[in-house]
Design a protein around this motif. Structure first.
Motif, PDB file in Angstrom:
ATOM      1  N   GLY A   1      42.430  -7.238 -26.482  1.00  0.00           N
ATOM      2  CA  GLY A   1      41.983  -8.411 -25.893  1.00  0.00           C
ATOM      3  C   GLY A   1      41.775  -9.474 -26.906  1.00  0.00           C
ATOM      4  O   GLY A   1      41.761  -8.973 -28.281  1.00  0.00           O
ATOM      5  N   PRO A   2      41.340 -10.436 -26.617  1.00  0.00           N
ATOM      6  CA  PRO A   2      40.898 -11.579 -27.673  1.00  0.00           C
ATOM      7  C   PRO A   2      39.589 -11.021 -28.394  1.00  0.00           C
ATOM      8  O   PRO A   2      39.211 -11.684 -29.417  1.00  0.00           O
ATOM      9  N   ASP A   3      38.891 -10.277 -28.084  1.00  0.00           N
ATOM     10  CA  ASP A   3      37.596  -9.671 -28.946  1.00  0.00           C
ATOM     11  C   ASP A   3      37.883  -8.621 -29.695  1.00  0.00           C
ATOM     12  O   ASP A   3      37.316  -7.926 -30.419  1.00  0.00           O
TER      13      ASP A   3
ATOM     14  N   ARG B   1      41.782  -0.991 -25.152  1.00  0.00           N
ATOM     15  CA  ARG B   1      41.189  -0.218 -24.217  1.00  0.00           C
ATOM     16  C   ARG B   1      42.027   0.793 -23.533  1.00  0.00           C
ATOM     17  O   ARG B   1      43.419   0.578 -23.241  1.00  0.00           O
TER      18      ARG B   1
END
Length: 304
Positions: A98-100, A104
């Protein structure tokens, strides 16, 4: 005789051009397992939360919170919640991060791993990495790992709060981690390490090694080095050969050639200047030693 002392580990890390790069973090939970392709560089991971298993080279390593590991060979490895879980390819999981900046897998977030890689110059394999075991596992609970835990905490803070130049600071902190991992390994394995790493653990050989690295251009004799180590010439020669695998003057020649080769790769100075800097009285003397060690002349090496 006044003799300077140097740090061979610092010299080797500087010579091989060690750099670090952080990679995508991993959050996992429940039942999960990821199969990683052999990394192109030296890989490290640290378990910041939870626990999991590392499987590499047919060996399973239980990883607890605070543990970290270093893969010194390009080998396939698996990270998993349990041994019986069938691994899935890690590539697509990390490609979908993700953008973070976090990948996951599984269900939940009870496990968090921070990872990255260390890149080295062309000579690192022979000078350093081949002398290390394929996997270096550092338990987070070990008292000697306190500075390692501090560095990991600082990396976490930099990546979480994202102050100015946070990535650069975090990658420099990763280099501190690498040095502490190597220090812990040296302290644990001691003289069982091959080559100069084993010599650093020998109280007779280590002062001579540090003296050679402090002033490689000096016209050293075995008697000079024995005086540094406060032993007889025969004792130093025997202990050096036993620990390092070659005599002290042979080691000195090899290190001089490594320094000369590094200067040639950088295009740093004339051959005559390089010869003088590493302890040879003339360009021809350097060329003779260089070809004997590497099989090629300095001029051909520079051109290639």
């Amino acid at each position: 005789m006044s003799v300077q002392q140097a740090d061979p580990l610092e010299d080797v890390l500087a010579l091989v051009g060690t750099t670090s790069r952080l990679s995508t973090g991993l959050i996992a939970g429940g039942s999960w397992a990821l199969d990683f392709d052999p990394p192109p560089a030296v890989k490290f991971n640290a378990v910041r939360r939870g626990r999991c298993l590392l499987v590499a080279g047919g060996v399973t390593y239980p990883l607890e919170e605070g543990d970290c590991f270093l893969l010194t060979r390009s080998q396939r490895f698996v990270l998993a919640s349990a041994a019986e879980v069938t691994p899935q390819p890690a590539g697509p999981v990390f490609a979908a991060a993700g953008p973070d900046g976090l990948a996951r897998t599984g269900t939940g977030d009870d496990v968090f791993l921070l990872g990255g890689r260390f890149d080295f110059g062309a000579r690192a394999r022979e000078l350093l990495l081949d002398a290390l075991p394929p996997v270096l596992h550092v338990p987070g609970g070990a008292p000697a790992a306190a500075t390692l835990r501090w560095a990991l905490d600082q990396v976490d803070a930099e990546l979480r709060d994202r102050p100015i130049a946070s990535v650069l600071v975090a990658e420099h902190l990763a280099l501190i981690m690498l040095i502490h991992i190597l220090r812990l390994h040296l302290a644990t394995a001691g003289s069982a390490n091959p080559g100069w790493l084993g010599g650093l653990a020998d109280p007779v050989v280590a002062p001579a090694l540090r003296a050679l690295h402090a002033d490689p251009a000096r016209p050293w004799t075995v008697a000079d080095l024995a005086a540094v180590s406060t032993v007889s010439r025969s004792t130093l020669a025997a202990r050096f050969k036993q620990s390092v695998g070659q005599g002290p003057l042979d080691y000195l020649t090899g290190w001089r050639i490594e320094l000369a080769a590094a200067r040639l790769r950088r295009g740093d100075g004339t051959l005559a200047a390089i010869a003088h800097a590493v302890g040879y009285g003339s360009e021809s003397a350097l060329s003779t030693a260089f070809k004997r060690i590497t099989g090629t002349t300095p001029r051909d090496y520079r051109r290639s």
